[in-house]
Write a protein that holds these residues in place. Sequence first.
Motif, PDB file in Angstrom:
ATOM      1  N   GLU A 200      47.691  26.705  28.750  1.00 46.71           N
ATOM      2  CA  GLU A 200      48.162  28.007  28.285  1.00 46.71           C
ATOM      3  C   GLU A 200      47.025  28.776  27.617  1.00 46.71           C
ATOM      4  O   GLU A 200      46.155  28.195  26.967  1.00 46.71           O
ATOM      5  CB  GLU A 200      49.327  27.827  27.307  1.00 46.71           C
ATOM      6  CG  GLU A 200      50.527  27.125  27.937  1.00 46.71           C
ATOM      7  CD  GLU A 200      51.657  26.921  26.944  1.00 46.71           C
ATOM      8  OE1 GLU A 200      51.439  27.211  25.740  1.00 46.71           O
ATOM      9  OE2 GLU A 200      52.726  26.455  27.357  1.00 46.71           O
ATOM     10  N   ASP A 201      47.066  30.103  27.804  1.00 45.20           N
ATOM     11  CA  ASP A 201      46.065  30.979  27.176  1.00 45.20           C
ATOM     12  C   ASP A 201      44.651  30.487  27.450  1.00 45.20           C
ATOM     13  O   ASP A 201      43.851  30.234  26.538  1.00 45.20           O
ATOM     14  CB  ASP A 201      46.315  31.060  25.655  1.00 45.20           C
ATOM     15  CG  ASP A 201      47.703  31.607  25.341  1.00 45.20           C
ATOM     16  OD1 ASP A 201      48.179  32.475  26.083  1.00 45.20           O
ATOM     17  OD2 ASP A 201      48.305  31.119  24.361  1.00 45.20           O
ATOM     18  N   VAL A 202      44.338  30.333  28.731  1.00 43.08           N
ATOM     19  CA  VAL A 202      43.021  29.824  29.115  1.00 43.08           C
ATOM     20  C   VAL A 202      41.928  30.814  28.721  1.00 43.08           C
ATOM     21  O   VAL A 202      41.999  31.999  29.036  1.00 43.08           O
ATOM     22  CB  VAL A 202      42.964  29.560  30.634  1.00 43.08           C
ATOM     23  CG1 VAL A 202      41.567  29.121  31.042  1.00 43.08           C
ATOM     24  CG2 VAL A 202      43.993  28.513  31.030  1.00 43.08           C
ATOM     25  N   ASN A 203      40.934  30.300  27.993  1.00 43.49           N
ATOM     26  CA  ASN A 203      39.791  31.092  27.560  1.00 43.49           C
ATOM     27  C   ASN A 203      38.682  30.949  28.604  1.00 43.49           C
ATOM     28  O   ASN A 203      37.985  29.933  28.661  1.00 43.49           O
ATOM     29  CB  ASN A 203      39.319  30.597  26.185  1.00 43.49           C
ATOM     30  CG  ASN A 203      38.251  31.479  25.592  1.00 43.49           C
ATOM     31  OD1 ASN A 203      37.396  32.008  26.295  1.00 43.49           O
ATOM     32  ND2 ASN A 203      38.284  31.647  24.278  1.00 43.49           N
ATOM     33  N   LEU A 204      38.538  31.955  29.450  1.00 43.34           N
ATOM     34  CA  LEU A 204      37.574  31.885  30.544  1.00 43.34           C
ATOM     35  C   LEU A 204      36.136  31.781  30.045  1.00 43.34           C
ATOM     36  O   LEU A 204      35.279  31.182  30.713  1.00 43.34           O
ATOM     37  CB  LEU A 204      37.731  33.102  31.462  1.00 43.34           C
ATOM     38  CG  LEU A 204      39.070  33.189  32.219  1.00 43.34           C
ATOM     39  CD1 LEU A 204      39.111  34.453  33.067  1.00 43.34           C
ATOM     40  CD2 LEU A 204      39.286  31.955  33.080  1.00 43.34           C
ATOM     41  N   ALA A 205      35.861  32.369  28.888  1.00 48.41           N
ATOM     42  CA  ALA A 205      34.508  32.291  28.331  1.00 48.41           C
ATOM     43  C   ALA A 205      34.147  30.842  27.997  1.00 48.41           C
ATOM     44  O   ALA A 205      33.049  30.365  28.342  1.00 48.41           O
ATOM     45  CB  ALA A 205      34.397  33.173  27.090  1.00 48.41           C
TER      46      ALA A 205
END
Length: 458
Positions: A200-205
């Motif tokens: 959930e809420d994957v942080n691509l950075a």
Amino acid sequence: MASNEPTRQPSGATPVFFGRNSYREHLRIGEILRKETVGGVLLLIATVAALIWANSPASESYFALRDFTFGYEPWHLDLSVGAWAADGLLAIFFFLVGLELKKEFVAGDLRQISKAIVPVAAAFGGVIVPALIYVGVNMLSGSDGLRGWAIPTATDIAFALAVLAVISSHLPTALRIFLLTLAVVDDLIAITIIALFYSEDVNLAMLGLMLIPLAAFALLVQREPKFFGARRWPFWVILAPLAVAVWILMHASGVHATVAGVLLGFTVPVLRRTAEGKPIPPNENKPGLAEIFEHRFRPISTGLAVPVFAFFSAGVAIGGFEGLSRALMDPVAVGIVAALVLGKPIGVLLTTWVLTFFTKATLDTSVKWVDLTGIGILAGIGFTVSLLVNDLSFGLGSAHHEDAKIAILTASVLAAVLASILLSVRNRRYAVLEKAERLDADNDGIPDVFQDGSGQER
């Protein structure tokens, strides 16, 4: 003895599934079974200890220990002891899964598509059918537990192989490889499901930053002789921080951190190479880096990581017979038990039958459908990964979460008992056949059944 010989078909003839494997693979699988027996026993001890403590007068201390938090908050690492076991220690287990899967398809017998297609397809069938059964049960009952659809999709390698090693030591090696590969692919599918559906809420950075230490790790292990030569200690000093960095950044990205273990395992080379990058011939008997890593990390995984995870995940306050009965009436629990005990063998057998039907293949004369039925039931031992997916599916301490734990334990015990009864009967038959297979007329150390007419290994 002739009836137990695998059917060797010429090119273009009817394909044969579950033919005899090489003698080298036969020995390797036997070694894995011996190791996993120890791991399975430790897993069982940890589970029983957790259940006893969680249902004792001192149960509050168990849950207090499991929920005690520590760590570094800015990196989202302020975790409970139970979460550290699930996210951190279990990554070691999945690192070995990645190593094992890569080794099977690069250097094992499963590099041949004809041998790999059956267990891989059966693994997918053993994932899809249980998931459909779980969803069907919960939809018909109007339950709100659909989020747990992936709980019954995985097979516990340690428990399943431990049971197989104890009660079915004489089964054909092809069946043991079938279960091992099915379980490994099951876990790979499960970790893919976790990455896709439970992140959930994957942080691509952060995910992008993770690729930097992963690439550095991959470069170093692929060119290990050139960078480190005979000096062993700098190798570990540099690789360990890179692996930890991959895990931290994966965890911070929102993707479950155990995925990092599989990715790291995939980067490790199976074949040994010289400093110039040339592969060392297999007949020189030089172990590849994947094999070296497996020998070093398997004791940590089977002796520490998986048992500790089981200890903090399996503990549930059952509440006696009344509590057990109530928990197993929950549609989530009913779906899990039905999916693991019935769905797994149905999925495995159905997929294998479909393959034989459409390819017009036959089973090797040494393997019967009743053997595959026993293996399919044994694959219903979910446990480790099922407990992990349960933690991700339902809130810790919620009714569904606790009921699902009880269902996972119940289904795993049922699958182990039913498979033990069936495979023990088959084991006695194969024990008689194995005596004939030990014949080594030319005294070259390799049983004749693994050689062709000229004395060469098949």
